[in-house]
Design an enzyme around this catalytic site. Structure first.
Site, PDB file in Angstrom:
ATOM      1  CG  ASP A 191     -19.979 -21.951 -20.867  1.00  0.00           C
ATOM      2  OD1 ASP A 191     -19.780 -21.577 -19.694  1.00  0.00           O
ATOM      3  OD2 ASP A 191     -19.079 -22.004 -21.732  1.00  0.00           O
ATOM      4  CB  VAL A 192     -22.093 -21.191 -15.500  1.00  0.00           C
ATOM      5  CG1 VAL A 192     -22.851 -22.419 -15.031  1.00  0.00           C
ATOM      6  CG2 VAL A 192     -20.578 -21.412 -15.417  1.00  0.00           C
TER       7      VAL A 192
ATOM      8  CE1 TYR B 166      -9.646 -23.891  -8.866  1.00  0.00           C
ATOM      9  CE2 TYR B 166      -8.545 -23.763  -6.740  1.00  0.00           C
ATOM     10  CZ  TYR B 166      -9.590 -24.209  -7.528  1.00  0.00           C
ATOM     11  OH  TYR B 166     -10.582 -24.984  -6.970  1.00  0.00           O
TER      12      TYR B 166
ATOM     13  CG  ASN C   4     -19.847 -27.272  -7.323  1.00  0.00           C
ATOM     14  OD1 ASN C   4     -18.930 -27.241  -6.508  1.00  0.00           O
ATOM     15  ND2 ASN C   4     -20.016 -28.274  -8.177  1.00  0.00           N
TER      16      ASN C   4
ATOM     17  CE  LYS D  33     -12.744 -22.133  -7.058  1.00  0.00           C
ATOM     18  NZ  LYS D  33     -14.190 -22.408  -7.252  1.00  0.00           N
TER      19      LYS D  33
END
Length: 250
Positions: A64-65, A155, A91, A159
């Site tokens: 898990d990043v 979202y 990504n 971003k």
């Protein structure tokens, strides 16, 4: 005068979110370009499936990043296997939650921010620690972070935050000749956008608001990443490059 090129033979590349969608497309493209890869995702099974389709022998790193220390472990394994890291592509991400702000569950908000923004920060941080001069950090952003849509507040915030992170890190790492850039993706019929593409009303609305009049395809995806990973982009940093067919124009 030396001419820069886009040769990626032997470049050592980490791709997070490599188990599906865009990550799989990027793994295929960088493998074909001759890069040495580390594929990162939560599912070892998905990574093994991607690896089996490649000509090279990638390093598989399941985890898990968002987890403390995981990205540093990926960096250590990459250095042990290939002797260093040239490119790190942040990504990994989760799909948009379509809901008005007042209907958005705080747990959903936290999950989207945690994966898309905090996971990106932790990966970029690990990359910066491990890279030598000439390194490349590439972040998958979104046109929604440039032109937000109602119903996508979490979202869009995640971003937009990643785009700002890129600008800050580019300034910090510039003296070390490490570039940091974001790719603001538009609407593609693969990966996170696939379920939107299956909704005919949304599909038509997005196409009508895109200058090229169509959704993106997998073939439209890897070129900008290959460029940003190569010597040809040595003087490009702190940029958020829209690959959206002109969606952000209309």
């Amino acid at each position: 005068m030396a001419i820069t090129n886009s040769d990626l033979s032997g470049r050592r590349v980490v791709i997070t979110g490599a188990g599906r969608g865009l990550g799989r497309v990027l793994a295929t493209a960088f493998d074909a370009a001759g890069a040495h890869l580390a594929l990162v995702a939560r599912s070892e099974q998905a990574l093994t499936k991607v690896a089996s389709s490649l000509s090279g022998d990638p390093l598989i790193c399941a985890g898990d990043v968002r987890a403390d220390g995981f990205n540093e472990t990926v960096a250590d394994q990459m250095i042990e296997r290939f002797g260093g890291i040239d490119v790190w592509i942040c990504n990994a991400g989760v799909s948009p939650e379509v809901a008005a702000v007042e209907q958005t569950d705080p747990a959903v908000w936290r999950d989207i921010i945690d994966v898309n923004l905090t996971g990106t920060f932790l990966g970029a941080r690990a990359a910066a620690k491990a890279m030598d001069a000439g390194g490349r950090i590439i972040v998958t952003g979104s046109v929604v972070g440039i032109r937000p849509r109602g119903g996508l507040a979490a979202y869009a915030a995640s971003k937009s935050g990643s785009h700002a992170l890129v600008q800050a890190m580019a300034q910090e790492l510039g003296p070390r000749q490490i570039t940091v850039n974001a790719v603001a993706l538009g609407w593609f019929d693969t990966g996170l956008g696939a379920h939107w593409h299956r909704d005919s009303e949304r599909e038509d609305d997005i196409a009508q608001h895109t200058a090229l009049g169509r959704w993106g395809t997998p073939e439209d995806l890897p070129g900008i990443y290959l460029f940003l990973a190569s010597a040809a982009s040595a003087y490009v940093t702190g940029s958020t490059i829209a690959v959206d067919g002109g969606y952000s124009l209309l």
